[in-house]
Design a protein around this motif. Sequence first.
Motif, PDB file in Angstrom:
ATOM      1  N   VAL A 705      66.995  23.653  73.620  1.00  0.00           N
ATOM      2  CA  VAL A 705      66.107  23.409  74.748  1.00  0.00           C
ATOM      3  C   VAL A 705      66.114  21.984  75.319  1.00  0.00           C
ATOM      4  O   VAL A 705      65.675  21.130  74.622  1.00  0.00           O
ATOM      5  N   ASP A 706      66.197  21.793  76.512  1.00  0.00           N
ATOM      6  CA  ASP A 706      66.290  20.975  77.257  1.00  0.00           C
ATOM      7  C   ASP A 706      64.919  20.540  78.071  1.00  0.00           C
ATOM      8  O   ASP A 706      64.568  21.457  78.684  1.00  0.00           O
ATOM      9  N   LEU A 707      64.504  19.304  77.878  1.00  0.00           N
ATOM     10  CA  LEU A 707      62.956  19.051  78.295  1.00  0.00           C
ATOM     11  C   LEU A 707      62.971  18.137  79.498  1.00  0.00           C
ATOM     12  O   LEU A 707      64.008  17.361  79.486  1.00  0.00           O
ATOM     13  N   GLU A 708      62.257  18.473  80.470  1.00  0.00           N
ATOM     14  CA  GLU A 708      62.132  17.543  81.513  1.00  0.00           C
ATOM     15  C   GLU A 708      61.112  16.555  81.430  1.00  0.00           C
ATOM     16  O   GLU A 708      59.998  16.984  81.398  1.00  0.00           O
ATOM     17  N   PHE A 713      58.273   8.934  78.757  1.00  0.00           N
ATOM     18  CA  PHE A 713      58.469   9.648  77.491  1.00  0.00           C
ATOM     19  C   PHE A 713      60.108   9.453  77.322  1.00  0.00           C
ATOM     20  O   PHE A 713      60.892   9.490  78.405  1.00  0.00           O
ATOM     21  N   VAL A 714      60.404   9.382  75.882  1.00  0.00           N
ATOM     22  CA  VAL A 714      61.891   9.082  75.594  1.00  0.00           C
ATOM     23  C   VAL A 714      62.524  10.000  74.822  1.00  0.00           C
ATOM     24  O   VAL A 714      61.839  10.164  73.657  1.00  0.00           O
ATOM     25  N   SER A 715      63.554  10.798  75.061  1.00  0.00           N
ATOM     26  CA  SER A 715      64.072  11.686  73.925  1.00  0.00           C
ATOM     27  C   SER A 715      64.896  11.035  73.007  1.00  0.00           C
ATOM     28  O   SER A 715      65.717  10.236  73.154  1.00  0.00           O
ATOM     29  N   ARG A 716      64.565  11.278  71.596  1.00  0.00           N
ATOM     30  CA  ARG A 716      65.075  10.398  70.659  1.00  0.00           C
ATOM     31  C   ARG A 716      66.313  11.508  69.872  1.00  0.00           C
ATOM     32  O   ARG A 716      67.089  10.903  69.350  1.00  0.00           O
ATOM     33  N   ALA A 717      66.022  12.735  69.852  1.00  0.00           N
ATOM     34  CA  ALA A 717      67.029  13.460  69.188  1.00  0.00           C
ATOM     35  C   ALA A 717      66.833  14.817  69.726  1.00  0.00           C
ATOM     36  O   ALA A 717      65.637  15.331  70.039  1.00  0.00           O
ATOM     37  N   VAL A 718      67.784  15.645  69.786  1.00  0.00           N
ATOM     38  CA  VAL A 718      67.760  17.181  69.850  1.00  0.00           C
ATOM     39  C   VAL A 718      68.581  17.821  68.776  1.00  0.00           C
ATOM     40  O   VAL A 718      69.669  17.651  68.597  1.00  0.00           O
ATOM     41  N   ILE A 719      68.079  18.565  68.231  1.00  0.00           N
ATOM     42  CA  ILE A 719      68.697  19.275  66.806  1.00  0.00           C
ATOM     43  C   ILE A 719      68.998  20.837  67.188  1.00  0.00           C
ATOM     44  O   ILE A 719      67.567  21.656  67.017  1.00  0.00           O
ATOM     45  N   PRO A 720      69.853  21.326  67.346  1.00  0.00           N
ATOM     46  CA  PRO A 720      70.038  22.505  68.067  1.00  0.00           C
ATOM     47  C   PRO A 720      70.385  23.718  67.058  1.00  0.00           C
ATOM     48  O   PRO A 720      70.360  23.279  65.660  1.00  0.00           O
ATOM     49  N   CYS A 721      70.100  24.713  67.156  1.00  0.00           N
ATOM     50  CA  CYS A 721      70.299  26.106  66.142  1.00  0.00           C
ATOM     51  C   CYS A 721      71.533  26.551  66.296  1.00  0.00           C
ATOM     52  O   CYS A 721      72.216  26.718  67.521  1.00  0.00           O
ATOM     53  N   ALA A 722      72.504  26.355  65.242  1.00  0.00           N
ATOM     54  CA  ALA A 722      74.133  26.666  65.237  1.00  0.00           C
ATOM     55  C   ALA A 722      74.076  28.143  65.655  1.00  0.00           C
ATOM     56  O   ALA A 722      75.000  28.243  66.607  1.00  0.00           O
ATOM     57  N   LYS A 723      73.483  29.071  65.039  1.00  0.00           N
ATOM     58  CA  LYS A 723      73.741  30.527  65.550  1.00  0.00           C
ATOM     59  C   LYS A 723      72.190  31.326  65.526  1.00  0.00           C
ATOM     60  O   LYS A 723      71.275  30.899  64.738  1.00  0.00           O
ATOM     61  N   LEU A 724      72.142  32.265  66.206  1.00  0.00           N
ATOM     62  CA  LEU A 724      70.900  33.012  66.620  1.00  0.00           C
ATOM     63  C   LEU A 724      71.334  34.419  66.496  1.00  0.00           C
ATOM     64  O   LEU A 724      71.563  34.928  68.023  1.00  0.00           O
ATOM     65  N   VAL A 736      60.651  13.666  70.697  1.00  0.00           N
ATOM     66  CA  VAL A 736      60.279  12.508  71.678  1.00  0.00           C
ATOM     67  C   VAL A 736      59.338  11.227  71.450  1.00  0.00           C
ATOM     68  O   VAL A 736      58.310  11.600  70.476  1.00  0.00           O
ATOM     69  N   GLN A 737      59.501  10.252  72.021  1.00  0.00           N
ATOM     70  CA  GLN A 737      58.778   9.207  71.781  1.00  0.00           C
ATOM     71  C   GLN A 737      57.656   9.107  72.789  1.00  0.00           C
ATOM     72  O   GLN A 737      57.807   9.378  73.957  1.00  0.00           O
ATOM     73  N   PHE A 738      56.491   8.934  72.392  1.00  0.00           N
ATOM     74  CA  PHE A 738      55.390   8.661  73.429  1.00  0.00           C
ATOM     75  C   PHE A 738      55.389   7.581  74.160  1.00  0.00           C
ATOM     76  O   PHE A 738      55.938   6.602  73.752  1.00  0.00           O
ATOM     77  N   PRO A 739      54.831   7.524  75.332  1.00  0.00           N
ATOM     78  CA  PRO A 739      54.913   6.218  76.254  1.00  0.00           C
ATOM     79  C   PRO A 739      54.027   5.223  75.619  1.00  0.00           C
ATOM     80  O   PRO A 739      52.973   5.858  74.869  1.00  0.00           O
ATOM     81  N   GLU A 740      54.310   4.121  75.609  1.00  0.00           N
ATOM     82  CA  GLU A 740      53.441   2.862  75.359  1.00  0.00           C
ATOM     83  C   GLU A 740      52.007   2.829  75.719  1.00  0.00           C
ATOM     84  O   GLU A 740      51.113   2.593  75.215  1.00  0.00           O
ATOM     85  N   ASP A 741      52.039   3.260  77.130  1.00  0.00           N
ATOM     86  CA  ASP A 741      50.544   3.305  77.686  1.00  0.00           C
ATOM     87  C   ASP A 741      50.050   4.432  77.349  1.00  0.00           C
ATOM     88  O   ASP A 741      50.396   5.783  77.546  1.00  0.00           O
ATOM     89  N   VAL A 742      48.877   4.672  76.381  1.00  0.00           N
ATOM     90  CA  VAL A 742      48.146   5.626  75.885  1.00  0.00           C
ATOM     91  C   VAL A 742      47.757   6.785  76.777  1.00  0.00           C
ATOM     92  O   VAL A 742      47.862   7.896  76.863  1.00  0.00           O
ATOM     93  N   PRO A 743      47.170   6.504  78.189  1.00  0.00           N
ATOM     94  CA  PRO A 743      46.688   7.223  78.948  1.00  0.00           C
ATOM     95  C   PRO A 743      47.799   8.123  79.589  1.00  0.00           C
ATOM     96  O   PRO A 743      47.443   9.233  80.008  1.00  0.00           O
ATOM     97  N   SER A 744      49.060   7.658  79.470  1.00  0.00           N
ATOM     98  CA  SER A 744      50.288   8.496  80.070  1.00  0.00           C
ATOM     99  C   SER A 744      50.558   9.373  79.297  1.00  0.00           C
ATOM    100  O   SER A 744      51.675  10.029  79.365  1.00  0.00           O
TER     101      SER A 744
END
Length: 902
Positions: A705-708, A713-724, A736-744
């Motif tokens: 799943v690709d997120l916009e 927000f910073v994407s740190r890793a995507v772990i795909p599913c090999a087979k479905l 995903v890493q949270f923003p440093e600014d808490v209200p955001s």
Amino acid sequence: MSSFKRDNKEEDDGGNPWQNLEKTSVLQETRMFNETPVNARKCTHILTKILYLLNQGEVLGTREATECFFAMTKLFQSKDVVMRRMVYLGIKELSPIADDVIIVTSSLTKDMTGKEDLYRAPAIRALCSITDSTMLQAVERYMKQCIVDRNAPVSSGALVSSLHLASTAGEVVKRWANEAQEALNSDNIMVQYHGLGLLYHIRKADRLAVTKLVNKLTRQHLRSPYATCFLIRIACKIMEEEDASGNATEDSPLFNFVECCLRNKSEMVVYEAAHAVVNLKRTNPRELSTAVSILQLFCGSSKATLRFAAVRTMNKVAMLHPPAVNVCNLDLEGLIADSNRSVATLAITTLLKTGAESSVERLMKQIATFVAEISDEFKLVVVQAIRSLCTKFPRKHAVTMNFLSGMLREEGGLEYKTSIVDTIILIIEENPDAKEAGLGHLCEFIEDCEHTSLAVRILHLLGKEGPYSKCPSRYIRFIYNRVILENATVRAAAVAAIAQFGACCPDLLPNVLVLLNRCQMDCDDEVRDRATYYYTILNQSNPELNKRFIADHEIVSLPLLEKSLNEHLKGPLTERFDLSIVPKSQVVQPEVNEEVMIMNKGRLETNRLKCPFSYTNVLFSPFSPVAAPKIARVNREEVNTEKLLAIPGIHHVGALHKSCAPVQLTESETEYTVSCIKHCFAHHIVFQFDCVNTLSDQLLENVRVDLELPEGFVSRAVIPCAKLPYGDKESTYVIVQFPEDVPSSIATLGATLRFLVKDCDPATGQPDSDEGYNDEYILEDIEVTVADQMQKSKKQNFLAAWESADTEEWVEAEDTFELSSVTSLQDAVNTILKFLGLAPANLSENVPDGAHTHTLLCSGTFRGGVEVLVRSKLAVADGVTMQLTVRSTDMDVAELITSAVG
């Protein structure tokens, strides 16, 4: 007849003649089975001993059972009816243990098809107990004949045996549907009942066939009241399924059938119909009142069984529809003096749920007159009724508390005493005015408490609530008495409770240190270690240390700690174990899985509650109800942590703070269904996407799943599913890493499912070729809210915590809002709790009837261990106005909450 006479001396003895039986001696006696001629009287006596031993739990080895079984087969040469029927019972009991039991098949088949009717029915039951699916076809013709036999016991025995065989040879039994249909037309009430049971079991997998069967039978009169009761249950199950699927109609012919059964001439059928009506979710007030009026008539019956059934059902109805039962209060009052104490107990507890506040003291006095005469099971019913009464009438806490303390002093088992203690603790937590009296009663109880687990719980409560009472020092004497008089487990709990007073009451600290110093000389290691630990911390006179390690010490989740330690021990052991990665223990919320209708102010409102009765749960078999095993309750974090630990590098993000409920990102009918579970950590959020492929001719690979992501927000890793593969449920993760600014951190994220499609054979699931094509599927947007980042943490003493938060370490934010989307105070309270994800305190989640103002108190822990206390003052006029006050250890978090509400 003289052989059945017993002299008075034998009757007066009253002992069990079988209690001293030994397996070895009884098995030796079976040698008599080989004698010729057979002594029927002695052999019957020996068979009785064998059956007694087996039913008392005695275990026979395979060899012993086989020898006994073969010896028993020699008894077929005798024509004695009583002994022959005992042989059948012995065959049924020994057939699962002994070897080569099929040797008696021919003898049983001969008896089953013979002319002696007394042999035929038990022979059928014994034959079916030794028959497996491979042998069943040999006797299939005989079974069909017996099902339609004119002799009712034979037909009934064949039907019940067929039902048991259906679990092992279902395909063969399905071929007997025509014979079962013919048995359903029998004039005998038991044959008709068993015929319906077998026919339903054969067709239950085919919903359309079951519906046709029910529609046909509801239009004709069934002679058997048992069959009619079972038909009512089937009809209610169908209606529950219709309600669940959203296909329910207002004028249901099945519901009309159940209503018609309220006028049946059989009391059994009338009660079953009334019981069904009050438990169906679709029931409206008019229909409910009709069923309650039937139960009201049964309350005046001369039969104790009918009175008991009626008042027990009304007791359950009173939990969900109290106003509907109010009309029966006079009838229930008359049952208080019933000679059957079970009926009297249920009547009083029902009145406690439906009666007025003025009648509480009178009812309590009436219960006290006979509470010592009833069993613990019904005492539990009384305690549960008092528990709901305390919530309904908090001003009557003095009466209820005195009554409960009196029950504590009486004899009773652990479950009974635990229920009383739970109720007193609940009253203490929800009613500040009752705290002093409740703690006093519990202090008196632990002086003579013989249950270690209860004593430990009460000592823990005294340590939490005692320091905030009016006179904390009075409880220390009771606690220290446990150190002197009790076992090591209780002494250790008492040491921990004493330390709480030293941490929270500075004026008592010198005395507490003296007591802890004495405890360091205890003979038990755990008690000495605790005493030394607390003494060392308290001796520093550092309030911050006291708060961190004694007063507000959080407990990690023990199941997850065990898993983490096992994983650590499997590694190289070059690094120290990091306790901070283990999630904190959270309160397990009861699972909510049924919608029930609750009568409130003359109308039915749908609420998410656990339904006390479901036809889906009871309709496994008309003859042998299956009890669901109790499953240990675990919280959502404990369930998900094991899967999360499989993600590479997940331990670097720290301890799991909260796992949210799954959210569907697609419709259930689409080609690919995706649900999202948000796992919140201190500075990261892990999105778990559970994907299901519903296309049998496709194999999906590299599913992700690709997120916009919004700014920050910073994407740190995507772990795909090999087979479905088709039909399987697999997961893919995005860290995903949270923003440093808490209200955001409150944001909406776009999501797209991407994968490689390979065409495959639907039968085997194997791809046609190694080549495929890339495809994508747009998902619903994902929202990250305040509630996703907030873990509920209920404060034992909210008012004390609120006052202690009025320091420089805490910050306060306050604002006033107009809540335009809600029209009542209760709706406002529910909306605030759901939106903020906080735990209510002091029963403030319930708004009193007719109130125009209300104060909601709630608390929680924001990600990163930031404590949050919220006080919301609500007032209703044209709309609902709210003054929101937030106290937190982080200013950004306090501002985030106020801005999110706005």
